[in-house]
Design an enzyme around this catalytic site. Structure first.
Site, mmCIF file in Angstrom:
data_model
loop_
_atom_site.group_PDB
_atom_site.id
_atom_site.type_symbol
_atom_site.label_atom_id
_atom_site.label_comp_id
_atom_site.label_asym_id
_atom_site.label_seq_id
_atom_site.Cartn_x
_atom_site.Cartn_y
_atom_site.Cartn_z
ATOM 1 N N HIS A 1 160.603 97.142 88.878
ATOM 2 C CA HIS A 1 160.027 98.468 89.092
ATOM 3 C C HIS A 1 160.590 99.050 90.379
ATOM 4 O O HIS A 1 160.810 98.323 91.351
ATOM 5 C CB HIS A 1 158.508 98.388 89.161
ATOM 6 C CG HIS A 1 157.908 97.695 87.983
ATOM 7 N ND1 HIS A 1 157.941 98.221 86.721
ATOM 8 C CD2 HIS A 1 157.293 96.500 87.863
ATOM 9 C CE1 HIS A 1 157.363 97.372 85.886
ATOM 10 N NE2 HIS A 1 156.964 96.326 86.553
ATOM 11 N N HIS B 1 161.187 90.314 86.964
ATOM 12 C CA HIS B 1 160.116 89.471 86.437
ATOM 13 C C HIS B 1 159.946 89.663 84.936
ATOM 14 O O HIS B 1 160.429 90.643 84.364
ATOM 15 C CB HIS B 1 158.791 89.774 87.147
ATOM 16 C CG HIS B 1 158.303 91.182 86.967
ATOM 17 N ND1 HIS B 1 158.739 92.215 87.746
ATOM 18 C CD2 HIS B 1 157.440 91.736 86.091
ATOM 19 C CE1 HIS B 1 158.148 93.343 87.365
ATOM 20 N NE2 HIS B 1 157.362 93.078 86.342
ATOM 21 N N ARG C 1 164.584 97.894 82.565
ATOM 22 C CA ARG C 1 164.637 96.647 81.807
ATOM 23 C C ARG C 1 166.034 96.030 81.814
ATOM 24 O O ARG C 1 167.027 96.739 81.832
ATOM 25 C CB ARG C 1 164.186 96.889 80.364
ATOM 26 C CG ARG C 1 162.744 97.342 80.278
ATOM 27 C CD ARG C 1 162.284 97.567 78.844
ATOM 28 N NE ARG C 1 160.976 98.214 78.865
ATOM 29 C CZ ARG C 1 160.806 99.530 78.954
ATOM 30 N NH1 ARG C 1 161.845 100.334 78.991
ATOM 31 N NH2 ARG C 1 159.584 100.038 78.988
HETATM 32 ZN ZN LIG Z 1 156.212 94.661 85.463
#
Ligand SMILES: [Zn+2]
Length: 410
Positions: A119, A273, A292
């Site tokens: 993020h 993650h 992503r």
């Molecule tokens: Zn996340």
């Protein structure tokens, strides 16, 4: 046709008037049926019915316009109630975070791995959001990376054993994992790892294409078949869900952690993650910005992902948050960001009233409780939640079990 304007208006005035005195609201929370979700975890833990048999991936508690909680008695969406309202959010929250509830609280039940992701931090989100607006990419487009201008730090609190990948492993762990496989496709790139240049190594992996990529993944899987090392077994497991995806090599790069029920970890901006399996509570800043890097059928944007990743490493033992025992039955899990605060309350020990500084959501993990403020009270049982307005000065808890408390930090 005559429309009963007067009645509608009268009922909304009655609602607003009543709202001045009502400070605790029982919530109905929407379930998201993402395909990675568990069909039975929420039923087993909280007795929630799952008649349709669909995966129940996430239960959202909050005022996010995509799927807001509904006030159970009034049948009004939580964002309709709170957005822009000082009485519900508090002056400090409006000034610091803007017009809506600044956090989103979730139950997350994963039966299979979610995408590898990172993020953006606040600055990257501001720039990325403005840039995609400038390019005219619609907000709901498949290839939109930045859906808002906020960062999205996350905190996860395990309700069952919860497995995830979080942060790059220390290099002296990562190197032997690759070396033991002796992958000749990586001979050249291994020199970057040797020099401690994780960024160059990771970029190399993520930008391999076509046959080159396929050959590397095939060779890695061949080794995984013969290895009993847990990281390599994880490679094999991921490949069952996402065959041939470069993301299946992630367990060699990232820490694979298993939280025991009651343990929590933080996921900071820029950390790579992926959640693997299990049920947890998750609290995050109100944002939908995800970049992503594989293990998904959703949009993957490697160059943009590479821009947001922090190439620092972290030891597995440093991932868990240390709980801080407070008085009055409350245990705090302090994260490094000043957006949200997560704590767990044991009602039997919470003898004094709990003070309210800003809007809160309480979620019943186990047992049964009655939450009381003035003459208003709400009963909670496992899987149910209530919203507490900022104007509620304090409330009392009667009952037993365990409650999770989510609020903002002012
Ligand atoms: Zn996340």
């Amino acid at each position: 046709m005559f429309r009963p304007l007067f009645n509608t208006r009268a009922s909304s005035i009655a609602f607003l008037w009543k709202g001045l005195f009502m400070t605790i609201f029982r919530l109905e929370n929407p379930v998201q049926h993402y395909d990675w979700g568990s069909q039975n975890a929420m039923s087993e833990l909280f007795g929630m019915a799952n008649e349709s048999g669909q995966p129940m991936a996430e239960l959202w508690m909050g005022a996010h316009p995509k799927a807001p909680s509904i006030l159970a008695d009034e049948q009004v969406a939580l964002n309709t109630l709170v957005d822009g309202k000082t009485a519900h959010l508090g002056k400090g929250s409006l000034e610091k975070f803007g017009q809506t509830l600044p956090f989103l609280f979730k139950v997350l039940a994963a039966a299979k791995p979610l995408s590898i992701q990172s993020h953006p931090d606040k600055q990257q989100a501001l720039e990325g959001f403005a840039h995609e607006n400038h390019l005219g990419v619609p907000l709901d487009a498949f290839n939109r990376n930045y859906r808002d201008d906020n960062h999205k730090p996350e905190l996860v609190y395990a309700l069952t054993p919860f497995r995830a990948m979080n942060g790059f492993r220390p290099l002296d762990e990562m190197r032997p994992l690759f070396e033991m496989a002796g992958l000749k496709q990586l001979e050249e790139a291994m020199k970057w790892l040797g020099e401690g240049n994780l960024k160059a190594f990771y970029e190399h992996l993520m930008t391999l294409k076509g046959e080159e990529k396929d050959r590397l993944v095939a060779a890695a899987l061949e080794f995984a078949d013969t290895s009993d090392h847990p990281a390599w077994q994880e490679v094999q497991r991921l490949n069952q869900f996402y065959p041939g995806d470069m993301g299946v090599l992630s367990p060699l790069l990232l820490n694979v952690i298993e939280l025991a029920p009651g343990e929590a970890m933080f996921l900071k901006a820029g950390t790579l993650h992926a959640y693997l399996e299990g049920t947890a509570l998750e609290i995050m800043a109100c944002s939908d910005n995800v970049l992503r890097g594989g293990l998904t059928s959703k949009h993957v944007d490697v160059p943009e992902l590479l821009k947001t990743i922090e190439f620092d490493t972290i030891a597995l033992s440093d991932l868990c948050l240390k709980p801080e025992q407070e008085q009055n039955g409350e245990t705090l899990f302090i994260s490094p960001v000043d957006d949200f605060l997560f704590s767990v309350i044991e009602p039997e020990k919470a003898l004094a009233p709990l003070k309210v500084k800003t809007a809160e959501i309480l979620f019943c993990v186990e047992g049964q409780q009655v939450i009381k403020a003035g003459d208003k009270s709400v009963e909670l049982k496992p899987g149910s939640a209530c919203f507490i307005s900022a104007a509620t000065e304090s409330y009392q808890i009667q009952g037993a079990g365990r409650l999770a408390r989510a609020t903002a930090i002012l």
